[in-house]
Design an enzyme around this catalytic site. Structure first.
Site, short mmCIF file in Angstrom:
data_model
loop_
_atom_site.label_atom_id
_atom_site.label_comp_id
_atom_site.label_asym_id
_atom_site.label_seq_id
_atom_site.Cartn_x
_atom_site.Cartn_y
_atom_site.Cartn_z
N ASP A 91 29.66 35.21 40.48
CA ASP A 91 30.48 35.53 41.65
C ASP A 91 30.22 34.54 42.78
OD1 ASP A 91 31.83 37.63 40.56
OD2 ASP A 91 30.48 39.18 41.34
N ASP A 117 36.67 42.94 33.44
CA ASP A 117 35.40 42.96 34.16
C ASP A 117 34.48 44.06 33.61
OD1 ASP A 117 33.59 42.19 36.11
OD2 ASP A 117 35.09 42.17 37.71
C1 GLA Z 1 33.32 41.63 40.09
C2 GLA Z 1 33.90 40.29 39.70
C3 GLA Z 1 34.65 39.69 40.87
C4 GLA Z 1 35.74 40.64 41.30
C5 GLA Z 1 35.13 41.99 41.63
C6 GLA Z 1 36.21 43.01 41.91
O1 GLA Z 1 32.32 41.50 41.03
O2 GLA Z 1 32.90 39.43 39.26
O3 GLA Z 1 35.20 38.44 40.51
O4 GLA Z 1 36.71 40.74 40.30
O5 GLA Z 1 34.34 42.49 40.56
O6 GLA Z 1 35.69 44.25 42.22
#
Ligand code: GLA
Length: 727
Positions: A533, A463
């Protein structure tokens, strides 16, 4: 001396270059059905003369020499936007490139590399224009390599990857823009005289508001199955820029590259500045072919192990967020396995000792397991997964740090920031300065340590959750601060190269707060990507529609999540949520224990149905049938390479009181073959208006002219239809 050389050169020019063998020479870069043609004029200038459908080889000499510079440079080309602007060691601000030579070499059966060398008429300064032509996929990859042997460094202010020019009546540009949770929206505009810029100055997570992708339709608005279209995308995860300049003669200049904004680069003698690749393809048959060209190319060259089937997974992020312990996860692992998933992915919140990561305010950077939550460590969860016959994956955000962390306490100078400025936090975090080799070493060690101490990890979600601000480096010298945006990316690739050299079998997901980092420079290290997301299926239809214009569905992770949706508050039927996720790479992001027995049963069956069609979705060709932008009912399909199988997905976005009867006119089939049609992933509880067609057999021609016709009524109705050849 400088003047003398100029005079000698001028005399040389006046004598005429007619005697040079390479005047008028055609340099043809071609694929199975595209060609890009350059010629050298009598002043030794390299001109771009044609880009479009491939011609008979005897016809290339009939192409007229244009006045369009192949690589316009500041100071000597008089178009508005230059591909290159350099200030030479002696302070001269202009560059004048002339043709020197070109080479071509085969790389295997179906890739050809052409390199055209341009040299400044005075300075020992050169630019190589490099083109890789992927024959079968009709994709050209272009980049530039800048080098000099001047006495002191040369300052580069603009450094494009390519310059493509067109001389048509009208130009229609489709751009891809968005924001967090609403990425990759599409908008088409007619270009008018002057400059339009698509760009990002975010440094990292740089695709969040705009993607470095475009479709350019020549003469008329773009169509799915007709018309001249060029698709282009820049392979670069940092700040980028694509400039479209319609000049005084109505020619369009497209100039893609690293965003030069605040990034002037001091190039030392005898070092090569290599720009990122710009990938492009042309089709006379609309945007559909452009997308399929990119997908086929990506599966072979643009993503990690594009030939490998992608696994289904259950992710605990939306199931638990930070709130879990060993028992909660063990139960989810068991449920995931019972439902038929192949992998369990442990998300954020498993680490941090002194500063346990129980929310997003602390702990990032401290990649030791949080023993309060997980007393038996990651190994225990890997065992639980193995016992349940599924694989185990883990979340990492190795480029980032919370100030409230042991890492930051030890190394406050490892973050991106500037003296005399307050820390500028986003999501309570800072970026580690990857221009610093020590930080690169550390970031590599995070992955290396996690993977080597926990053998059995099969998957990493990587990420990256903020943009660059306060863009300074405590590592770079004061005079090289403007290198940060570029050196950061090189640092990232250095780490990724090392990770892949050591961990070839690990699957990796590219994620950046959703779809903030999707590009063909980074994807060769990654098996799949997270596009947003936002897991709301209705929104996903649009985001997936946009993303798959350039990136293949096989690698596009799409998860079924809870209702009401955490971001949109919408409640959609489970079948609809599955049917949308099944049109890409299926996964789930919810707590299975909270599902009703009926929903669990439906999910189990749906996952098995997915395994039945996964080969076609992941390796077939995508045909878009009805766009969600212009229809209440949307549809797309995948056709297997041998055209013996196909899967059609259709979704109703708005209630149709009298029924929506839009025919699904199929595409990509063999007109002569006979296909049996059958609905899969049926909801046994609801009546299907498709039923009268169930099991019927039609010719491909009929399906591509008359189509499949059946009504849909309710908002969020969806259908998946399988076509199978009957001998
Ligand atoms: C980001 C990612 C999510 C999740 C969060 C965790 O927003 O896109 O899918 O993994 O971080 O903090």
């Amino acid at each position: 001396m400088y003047l003398l050389k100029k005079i000698i050169l001028l005399a040389f020019l006046l004598n005429g270059f007619e005697s040079f063998a390479n005047i008028n020479e055609n340099i043809v870069i071609s694929t199975a059905s595209n060609a890009l043609v350059f010629k050298v004029d009598k002043n030794k200038k390299l001109r771009q003369c044609y880009y479009g459908g491939k011609l008979n080889s005897s016809d290339y000499s009939s192409i007229q020499i244009s006045t369009i510079d192949a690589f316009p440079t500041f100071g000597t080309s008089y178009i508005n936007e230059a591909a290159l602007r350099a200030v030479h060691a002696d302070g001269n601000t202009s560059t004048e490139l002339v043709y020197d030579s070109f080479t071509t070499e085969k790389e295997g059966d179906s890739v050809e590399l052409t390199t055209i060398l341009l040299k400044d008429v005075y300075f020992p300064f050169q630019v190589k224009l490099c083109f890789k032509a992927y024959q079968k996929e009709n994709v050209i990859e272009q980049w530039s390599e800048i080098r000099h042997t001047e006495k002191k460094p040369v300052m580069l202010y603009n450094f494009a990857s390519s310059h493509l020019a067109f001389s048509n009546t009208n130009y229609y540009l489709t751009q891809f823009y968005g924001n967090w949770a609403e990425e990759m929206k599409m908008e088409e505009v007619k270009l008018t005289r002057g400059v339009k810029v698509l760009d990002s100055k975010l440094g990292v997570r740089s695709d969040q508001f705009a993607h470095a992708c475009f479709m350019l339709s020549l003469n008329a608005e773009s169509q799915e199955n007709a018309g001249d279209v060029i698709g282009g995308t820049l392979a670069w995860p940092g700040s980028w820029n694509i400039t479209f300049d319609v000049d005084q003669q109505n020619s369009l200049h497209v100039i893609p590259g690293i965003n030069a904004y605040a990034s002037q680069y001091k190039l030392k003698p005898n070092t090569v500045f290599k720009t990122p690749s710009f990938l492009y393809t042309y089709s006379s048959e609309g945007t559909g072919t452009v997308s399929r060209n990119f997908h086929r190319w990506a599966k072979k060259y643009g993503i990690y192990r594009g030939e490998k089937t992608r696994t289904t997974l259950l992710n605990n992020w939306e199931a638990t967020y930070f709130n879990f312990n060993e028992d909660v996860l063990s139960k989810i692992i068991k449920d995931a396995s019972d439902m038929g998933f192949e992998l369990f992915l442990l998300d954020d919140g498993w680490f941090g000792e002194k500063y346990p990561r129980n929310d997003d305010t602390q702990g990032l950077g401290d990649w030791m397991v949080n023993r309060k939550k997980l007393p038996d460590g990651i190994g225990y969860l890997i065992n639980e997964s193995n016992k349940n016959n599924i694989k185990f994956g883990i979340w990492l955000e190795p480029e980032m740090v919370n100030p409230k962390s042991e890492l930051y306490e030890k190394h406050p100078d490892w973050v991106i920031g500037q003296p005399n400025r307050a820390l500028d936090l986003q999501r309570n975090q800072l970026i580690l300065d990857l221009s610093n080799p020590k930080v690169q070493e550390y970031v590599f060690s995070v992955i290396d340590k996690t993977l080597s101490e926990n053998p059995g990890i099969a998957y990493v979600k990587w990420d990256c959750n903020r943009y660059m601000t306060n863009s300074g480096s405590y590592f770079l010298s004061a005079e090289n601060q403007s290198h940060l945006f570029i050196d950061y990316v090189h640092g990232l690739f250095n780490v990724l190269n090392r990770v892949r050299a050591k961990y070839k079998d690990i699957s990796m997901m590219l994620c950046s707060g959703g779809g903030g980092r999707i590009d063909y420079a980074t994807l060769p290290y990654f098996d799949e990507f997270w596009i947003t997301d936002n897991t709301d299926a209705l929104d996903r239809i649009f985001i997936q529609w946009g993303t798959t214009q350039f990136f293949p569905a096989m690698a596009l992770a799409s998860h079924v999540s809870v209702v009401p949706n955490g971001i949109t508050g919408r409640s959609e039927p489970l079948k609809f949520r599955f049917d949308v996720a099944m049109s890409a790479k299926l996964g789930m992001d919810l707590q299975p224990k909270d599902m009703s027995p009926d929903d669990k049963e439906f999910s189990k069956k749906a996952i098995q149905e997915y395994y039945g069609i996964r080969g076609i979705v992941q390796f077939g060709d995508l045909y878009r049938l009805l766009s969600p932008y212009t229809n209440a009912r949307t549809a797309l399909m995948y056709v297997s390479e041998n055209k013996n199988e196909a899967i059609v997905f259709t979704y109703l976005l708005k209630k149709a009181i009298a029924g929506n009867n839009q025919p699904l006119v199929l595409n990509g089939l063999d007109p002569k073959k006979m296909y049996a049609v059958s609905e899969i992933n049926r909801d046994p509880k609801s009546y299907s208006w498709f039923s009268p067609l169930e099991g019927q057999i039609f010719t491909g021609e009929f399906l591509m002219k008359y189509g499949l016709r059946f009504a849909m009524y309710n908002e969020y109705d969806s259908k998946i239809i399988k076509l199978t050849v009957r001998e």
